[in-house]
Design a protein around this motif. Structure first.
Motif, PDB file in Angstrom:
ATOM      1  N   VAL A  47      42.658  34.673  33.649  1.00 15.67           N
ATOM      2  CA  VAL A  47      42.425  35.996  34.196  1.00 15.67           C
ATOM      3  C   VAL A  47      43.724  36.791  34.091  1.00 15.67           C
ATOM      4  O   VAL A  47      44.813  36.222  34.150  1.00 15.67           O
ATOM      5  CB  VAL A  47      41.923  35.911  35.661  1.00 15.67           C
ATOM      6  CG1 VAL A  47      42.964  35.329  36.584  1.00 15.67           C
ATOM      7  CG2 VAL A  47      41.439  37.246  36.169  1.00 15.67           C
ATOM      8  N   THR A  48      43.600  38.093  33.875  1.00 19.82           N
ATOM      9  CA  THR A  48      44.775  38.955  33.885  1.00 19.82           C
ATOM     10  C   THR A  48      44.778  39.732  35.191  1.00 19.82           C
ATOM     11  O   THR A  48      43.735  40.197  35.653  1.00 19.82           O
ATOM     12  CB  THR A  48      44.776  39.930  32.692  1.00 19.82           C
ATOM     13  OG1 THR A  48      43.589  40.701  32.710  1.00 19.82           O
ATOM     14  CG2 THR A  48      44.886  39.166  31.376  1.00 19.82           C
ATOM     15  N   LEU A  49      45.960  39.842  35.785  1.00 17.31           N
ATOM     16  CA  LEU A  49      46.067  40.500  37.088  1.00 17.31           C
ATOM     17  C   LEU A  49      47.225  41.495  37.107  1.00 17.31           C
ATOM     18  O   LEU A  49      48.375  41.117  36.885  1.00 17.31           O
ATOM     19  CB  LEU A  49      46.296  39.458  38.191  1.00 17.31           C
ATOM     20  CG  LEU A  49      45.179  38.452  38.411  1.00 17.31           C
ATOM     21  CD1 LEU A  49      45.624  37.385  39.405  1.00 17.31           C
ATOM     22  CD2 LEU A  49      43.920  39.146  38.900  1.00 17.31           C
ATOM     23  N   ARG A  50      46.908  42.743  37.366  1.00 18.32           N
ATOM     24  CA  ARG A  50      47.934  43.754  37.608  1.00 18.32           C
ATOM     25  C   ARG A  50      48.228  43.774  39.101  1.00 18.32           C
ATOM     26  O   ARG A  50      47.523  43.138  39.885  1.00 18.32           O
ATOM     27  CB  ARG A  50      47.438  45.114  37.131  1.00 18.32           C
ATOM     28  CG  ARG A  50      47.327  45.187  35.621  1.00 18.32           C
ATOM     29  CD  ARG A  50      46.809  46.564  35.195  1.00 18.32           C
ATOM     30  NE  ARG A  50      46.721  46.662  33.769  1.00 18.32           N
ATOM     31  CZ  ARG A  50      45.694  46.231  33.033  1.00 18.32           C
ATOM     32  NH1 ARG A  50      44.661  45.647  33.619  1.00 18.32           N
ATOM     33  NH2 ARG A  50      45.683  46.370  31.724  1.00 18.32           N
ATOM     34  N   ASP A  51      49.206  44.519  39.512  1.00 11.73           N
ATOM     35  CA  ASP A  51      49.665  44.487  40.909  1.00 11.73           C
ATOM     36  C   ASP A  51      48.553  44.722  41.934  1.00 11.73           C
ATOM     37  O   ASP A  51      48.340  43.893  42.805  1.00 11.73           O
ATOM     38  CB  ASP A  51      50.833  45.448  41.123  1.00 11.73           C
ATOM     39  CG  ASP A  51      50.551  46.861  40.625  1.00 11.73           C
ATOM     40  OD1 ASP A  51      49.602  47.040  39.849  1.00 11.73           O
ATOM     41  OD2 ASP A  51      51.290  47.780  41.018  1.00 11.73           O
ATOM     42  N   ARG A  52      47.825  45.821  41.863  1.00  7.95           N
ATOM     43  CA  ARG A  52      46.757  46.064  42.852  1.00  7.95           C
ATOM     44  C   ARG A  52      45.593  45.097  42.683  1.00  7.95           C
ATOM     45  O   ARG A  52      45.002  44.672  43.664  1.00  7.95           O
ATOM     46  CB  ARG A  52      46.261  47.495  42.768  1.00  7.95           C
ATOM     47  CG  ARG A  52      47.256  48.477  43.310  1.00  7.95           C
ATOM     48  CD  ARG A  52      46.624  49.826  43.443  1.00  7.95           C
ATOM     49  NE  ARG A  52      47.658  50.835  43.571  1.00  7.95           N
ATOM     50  CZ  ARG A  52      47.445  52.102  43.372  1.00  7.95           C
ATOM     51  NH1 ARG A  52      46.258  52.532  43.020  1.00  7.95           N
ATOM     52  NH2 ARG A  52      48.427  52.957  43.508  1.00  7.95           N
ATOM     53  N   GLN A  53      45.261  44.799  41.440  1.00  6.49           N
ATOM     54  CA  GLN A  53      44.206  43.807  41.193  1.00  6.49           C
ATOM     55  C   GLN A  53      44.598  42.475  41.814  1.00  6.49           C
ATOM     56  O   GLN A  53      43.767  41.807  42.417  1.00  6.49           O
ATOM     57  CB  GLN A  53      44.002  43.590  39.699  1.00  6.49           C
ATOM     58  CG  GLN A  53      43.372  44.723  38.961  1.00  6.49           C
ATOM     59  CD  GLN A  53      43.333  44.427  37.478  1.00  6.49           C
ATOM     60  OE1 GLN A  53      44.290  43.874  36.918  1.00  6.49           O
ATOM     61  NE2 GLN A  53      42.252  44.790  36.830  1.00  6.49           N
TER      62      GLN A  53
END
Length: 125
Positions: A47-53
């Motif tokens: 999974v890819t996760l950005r800061d808010r995600q």
């Protein structure tokens, strides 16, 4: 195991580490796609996760399981969070795609997509 996460039911999503990363999960996914007539699947075993995600996702994981949440903390601030067993999952995935005649290599997917429709002349008699 799968009631929490909608990605199990929809193939357009990643396989989430520690939640949907068993070999059996991949076999079921490919079988269900084949039964629904899928021509190709292009997976991501992670999974890819950005800061808010990341914040939202980790909060939901923590609600679901403290143990799994702690495992996700090992990824720290990584954008890409691969399943620890992603190589094994990939091998199982390829085997299952071969079994059901589903394309999985991007080169083959693009080639099949770009292949012109074959025209057949209809007989009037």
């Amino acid at each position: 195991r799968h009631s929490w996460c909608p990605t199990y039911r929809r193939s357009g999503r990643p396989a989430l580490p520690f939640l949907e990363d068993r070999e059996e999960d991949i076999k079921i996914l490919v079988k269900l796609c084949a039964e629904k007539g899928a021509k190709f699947i292009y997976p991501y075993f992670g999974v890819t996760l950005r800061d808010r995600q990341r914040e939202y996702f980790l909060a939901k994981v923590r609600e679901y399981s403290q143990d799994i949440w702690k495992q996700y903390l090992d990824y720290e601030e990584d954008y890409s969070c691969l399943c620890p067993n992603h190589r094994t999952l990939w091998a199982v995935f390829e085997q299952e795609c071969r079994k059901y005649g589903i394309l999985w290599k991007m080169k083959d997917i693009i080639q099949a997509y770009q292949k012109p429709y074959e025209m057949q002349q209809l007989s009037l008699l």
